[in-house]
Design a protein around this motif. Structure first.
Motif, PDB file in Angstrom:
ATOM      1  N   ASP A  58      18.144  28.559  -2.988  1.00 54.06           N
ATOM      2  CA  ASP A  58      16.786  28.399  -2.469  1.00 54.06           C
ATOM      3  C   ASP A  58      15.879  29.572  -2.811  1.00 54.06           C
ATOM      4  O   ASP A  58      14.922  29.844  -2.101  1.00 54.06           O
ATOM      5  CB  ASP A  58      16.780  28.171  -0.954  1.00 54.06           C
ATOM      6  CG  ASP A  58      17.072  26.722  -0.603  1.00 54.06           C
ATOM      7  OD1 ASP A  58      17.153  25.906  -1.528  1.00 54.06           O
ATOM      8  OD2 ASP A  58      17.219  26.429   0.587  1.00 54.06           O
ATOM      9  N   LEU A  74      24.677  30.672   2.635  1.00 59.63           N
ATOM     10  CA  LEU A  74      25.168  29.760   3.661  1.00 59.63           C
ATOM     11  C   LEU A  74      26.681  29.695   3.657  1.00 59.63           C
ATOM     12  O   LEU A  74      27.313  29.792   2.604  1.00 59.63           O
ATOM     13  CB  LEU A  74      24.602  28.355   3.440  1.00 59.63           C
ATOM     14  CG  LEU A  74      23.090  28.206   3.521  1.00 59.63           C
ATOM     15  CD1 LEU A  74      22.682  26.771   3.218  1.00 59.63           C
ATOM     16  CD2 LEU A  74      22.578  28.622   4.878  1.00 59.63           C
ATOM     17  N   ARG A 118      18.871  32.337   0.391  1.00 61.38           N
ATOM     18  CA  ARG A 118      19.687  32.101   1.576  1.00 61.38           C
ATOM     19  C   ARG A 118      21.148  32.079   1.167  1.00 61.38           C
ATOM     20  O   ARG A 118      21.495  31.517   0.130  1.00 61.38           O
ATOM     21  CB  ARG A 118      19.350  30.757   2.227  1.00 61.38           C
ATOM     22  CG  ARG A 118      17.971  30.691   2.790  1.00 61.38           C
ATOM     23  CD  ARG A 118      17.712  29.429   3.607  1.00 61.38           C
ATOM     24  NE  ARG A 118      18.101  28.218   2.916  1.00 61.38           N
ATOM     25  CZ  ARG A 118      18.601  27.137   3.507  1.00 61.38           C
ATOM     26  NH1 ARG A 118      18.781  27.103   4.805  1.00 61.38           N
ATOM     27  NH2 ARG A 118      18.913  26.067   2.814  1.00 61.38           N
ATOM     28  N   GLU A 149      24.391  30.285   8.733  1.00 61.11           N
ATOM     29  CA  GLU A 149      23.788  31.300   7.871  1.00 61.11           C
ATOM     30  C   GLU A 149      24.095  32.668   8.462  1.00 61.11           C
ATOM     31  O   GLU A 149      23.589  33.011   9.525  1.00 61.11           O
ATOM     32  CB  GLU A 149      22.277  31.079   7.785  1.00 61.11           C
ATOM     33  CG  GLU A 149      21.602  31.932   6.751  1.00 61.11           C
ATOM     34  CD  GLU A 149      20.175  31.482   6.447  1.00 61.11           C
ATOM     35  OE1 GLU A 149      19.506  32.196   5.685  1.00 61.11           O
ATOM     36  OE2 GLU A 149      19.737  30.445   6.965  1.00 61.11           O
ATOM     37  N   SER A 183      20.919  23.370   6.639  1.00 60.03           N
ATOM     38  CA  SER A 183      20.267  24.283   7.571  1.00 60.03           C
ATOM     39  C   SER A 183      21.287  24.856   8.539  1.00 60.03           C
ATOM     40  O   SER A 183      22.319  24.233   8.821  1.00 60.03           O
ATOM     41  CB  SER A 183      19.159  23.568   8.329  1.00 60.03           C
ATOM     42  OG  SER A 183      19.687  22.493   9.069  1.00 60.03           O
ATOM     43  N   ASP A 184      20.985  26.039   9.033  1.00 63.62           N
ATOM     44  CA  ASP A 184      21.844  26.725   9.992  1.00 63.62           C
ATOM     45  C   ASP A 184      22.061  25.826  11.209  1.00 63.62           C
ATOM     46  O   ASP A 184      21.116  25.309  11.787  1.00 63.62           O
ATOM     47  CB  ASP A 184      21.197  28.047  10.398  1.00 63.62           C
ATOM     48  CG  ASP A 184      22.153  28.951  11.149  1.00 63.62           C
ATOM     49  OD1 ASP A 184      23.363  28.698  11.127  1.00 63.62           O
ATOM     50  OD2 ASP A 184      21.670  29.917  11.767  1.00 63.62           O
TER      51      ASP A 184
END
Length: 180
Positions: free
Chosen positions: A54, A131, A129, A92, A65-66
């Protein structure tokens, strides 16, 4: 007093399959909620898959997403066929934390063709990011039929048609008999 049950033999085998298949594969297909499955390069570290993206010049991580979940499909390194599908909990790691630094050190070693070499972790911290995709349990059953989908839109195109004379150049006889 009740005795706590440990993982069953099937659960242990599923965990072992997930870990070994994912470690050996350089690419996993990840589908976030409401998004198409995307191929992502990754590393297996501390019992989970870590990905970075990202940011400019890095892979997209759509739908991840977290606190969310994702479906991870692992392919065979030699044949490319689907080996195992598992559900992951997405988290994350906090920027600069020990977990983040350890994951970035592993990812840095696997990143090919990085434009900035040693400055890459600092760029990831500023612009990307990282992850963690941790297995949540058992593997999903493999589907019976094909799962072919149309390719995702991409700016990548063929530049121009192959020149008409190229096949003659490529397939002309290279070992002509020599005259004595």
């Amino acid at each position: 007093m009740t005795a706590e049950r440990g993982p069953s033999e099937g659960e242990l085998l599923d965990r072992a399959l997930i870990e070994e298949a994912t470690k050996k594969s350089g690419l996993v297909w990840v589908r976030g909620p409401g998004a198409a499955a995307r191929p992502l390069w990754h590393v297996w570290h501390e019992g989970a898959v870590y990905v970075v993206g990202d940011g400019p010049g890095e892979q997209p991580l759509p739908g991840l997403s977290d606190g969310g979940t994702a479906e991870v499909t692992v392919r065979s390194k030699d044949k490319g066929g689907r080996l195992v599908v598992w559900t992951a909990a997405v988290s994350e790691p906090a920027l600069g934390s020990e977990a983040w630094r350890a994951a970035v050190a592993e990812l840095k070693g696997k990143r090919l063709n990085a434009p900035d070499g040693e400055a890459m972790p600092a760029r990831w911290e500023r612009e990307c990011r990282v992850l963690r995709l941790a297995p949540t349990g058992a593997t999903a059953p493999l589907p019976d039929g094909p799962l072919a989908e149309p390719p995702l839109p991409s700016p990548a195109t063929t530049r121009e048609p192959v020149p008409a004379g190229l096949p003659r150049l490529l397939f002309r006889r290279r070992n002509k008999p020599r005259k004595s």
